[in-house]
Scaffold this motif. Structure first.
Motif, PDB file in Angstrom:
ATOM      1  N   ALA A   1       0.832  -1.213   0.000  1.00 43.84           N
ATOM      2  CA  ALA A   1       0.000   0.000   0.000  1.00 43.84           C
ATOM      3  C   ALA A   1       0.860   1.253   0.000  1.00 43.84           C
ATOM      4  O   ALA A   1       0.581   2.220  -0.735  1.00 43.84           O
ATOM      5  N   ASP A   2       1.908   1.249   0.815  1.00 40.70           N
ATOM      6  CA  ASP A   2       2.806   2.404   0.876  1.00 40.70           C
ATOM      7  C   ASP A   2       3.504   2.623  -0.455  1.00 40.70           C
ATOM      8  O   ASP A   2       3.695   3.763  -0.904  1.00 40.70           O
ATOM      9  N   ASP A   3       3.893   1.516  -1.094  1.00 45.74           N
ATOM     10  CA  ASP A   3       4.596   1.609  -2.371  1.00 45.74           C
ATOM     11  C   ASP A   3       3.704   2.205  -3.459  1.00 45.74           C
ATOM     12  O   ASP A   3       4.164   2.973  -4.303  1.00 45.74           O
ATOM     13  N   LEU A   4       2.410   1.851  -3.416  1.00 45.13           N
ATOM     14  CA  LEU A   4       1.468   2.349  -4.421  1.00 45.13           C
ATOM     15  C   LEU A   4       0.834   3.669  -4.020  1.00 45.13           C
ATOM     16  O   LEU A   4       0.156   4.305  -4.839  1.00 45.13           O
ATOM     17  N   GLY A   5       1.025   4.074  -2.760  1.00 44.15           N
ATOM     18  CA  GLY A   5       0.404   5.308  -2.282  1.00 44.15           C
ATOM     19  C   GLY A   5      -1.100   5.197  -2.169  1.00 44.15           C
ATOM     20  O   GLY A   5      -1.831   6.153  -2.411  1.00 44.15           O
ATOM     21  N   MET A   6      -1.586   4.015  -1.789  1.00 42.05           N
ATOM     22  CA  MET A   6      -3.024   3.769  -1.680  1.00 42.05           C
ATOM     23  C   MET A   6      -3.355   3.202  -0.311  1.00 42.05           C
ATOM     24  O   MET A   6      -2.474   2.687   0.391  1.00 42.05           O
ATOM     25  N   ASP A   7      -4.628   3.255   0.049  1.00 46.27           N
ATOM     26  CA  ASP A   7      -5.102   2.673   1.296  1.00 46.27           C
ATOM     27  C   ASP A   7      -5.098   1.153   1.181  1.00 46.27           C
ATOM     28  O   ASP A   7      -5.567   0.588   0.190  1.00 46.27           O
TER      29      ASP A   7
END
Length: 241
Positions: free
Chosen positions: A157-163
């Motif tokens: 999630a952090d890598d994609l910048g998503m929840d």
């Protein structure tokens, strides 16, 4: 992706299932089996499906006629006809009904692999939106490139910048299972390949990201139905049969 095999001949049905699991273990998360039109209809009414391998000669319905039922129940699914009939009329009717492709029996492993490989390529191409791959595909690529190290849903999630909750829902919708469940299965499939190529069980476990060989063994048996030490024996038996 999820595939349903509709084939009345039990030997050919099992052979198709083995080909999917042997050639495309990471691409297809579930392989469903049906021996006739009625059981296939029940399955499609209850389950998402991306691909239907459909035999023409079913005991209770003509496969070409059943195409309409598939299109009605699962319009998102593509169809590959598997048939011993080389008659032009059958093929012409199938093409008119927007069937993806057909395979004539007896077929080679190469023919099967080429056909399903093209389907996979078009599947992901069709899910590209304005030139960007969708969330599920991005997660899949992260798993594919990082499965051998410790990777969590939060890290993805952090890598994609998503929840991470959104990622989990999007992935489950496309693949039919959670991210962690898929990661474990992906690792197990990779490990089995290493074991079949001569690596011992503990080495294979560490190579695909498991830190505990005992936990790896439990996961392997749960997913495959047999312990990792028996992988070579099961593979040899499948090939000989």
């Amino acid at each position: 992706m999820r595939v349903l095999i509709v084939e009345d001949n039990p030997i050919e049905r099992i052979a198709l299932e083995k080909l999917f699991r042997m050639l495309f273990p990471a691409e297809f998360t579930y392989v469903g089996l049906a021996s006739d039109g009625r059981s296939a209809e029940i399955y499609l009414g209850r389950n998402h499906c991306d691909l239907v391998m459909l035999d023409v000669n079913l005991p209770d319905v003509n496969g070409v006629d059943f195409i309409d039922k598939v299109n009605m129940l699962r319009p998102e699914a593509r169809i590959v006809m598997v048939t011993a009939y080389s008659d032009y009329e059958y093929l012409r009717q199938s093409i008119r009904k927007n069937v993806f492709d057909y395979i004539l029996k007896p077929y080679s492993i190469g023919t099967f692999k080429e056909c399903i490989g093209r389907f996979i390529g078009e599947y992901w191409k069709g899910r590209a939106s304005y030139g960007n791959k969708n969330t599920a595909q991005k997660v899949y690529e992260l798993i594919e490139g990082n499965y051998a190290r410790q990777i969590s849903l939060q890290e993805i999630a952090d890598d994609l910048g998503m929840d991470k909750s959104y990622i989990g829902r999007a992935f489950r919708k496309e693949f039919g299972c959670g991210v962690v469940e898929y990661l474990i299965k992906y690792r197990i499939d990779k490990a089995e390949g290493l074991i079949l190529n001569g690596m011992n069980v503990s080495e294979a476990a560490f190579a695909v990201g498991f830190q505990d060989p005992a936990y790896f063994g439990r996961c392997f048996k749960r997913i495959k139905g047999y312990p990792p030490k028996d992988a070579k024996k099961v593979s040899d038996k499948s090939i000989s049969s």
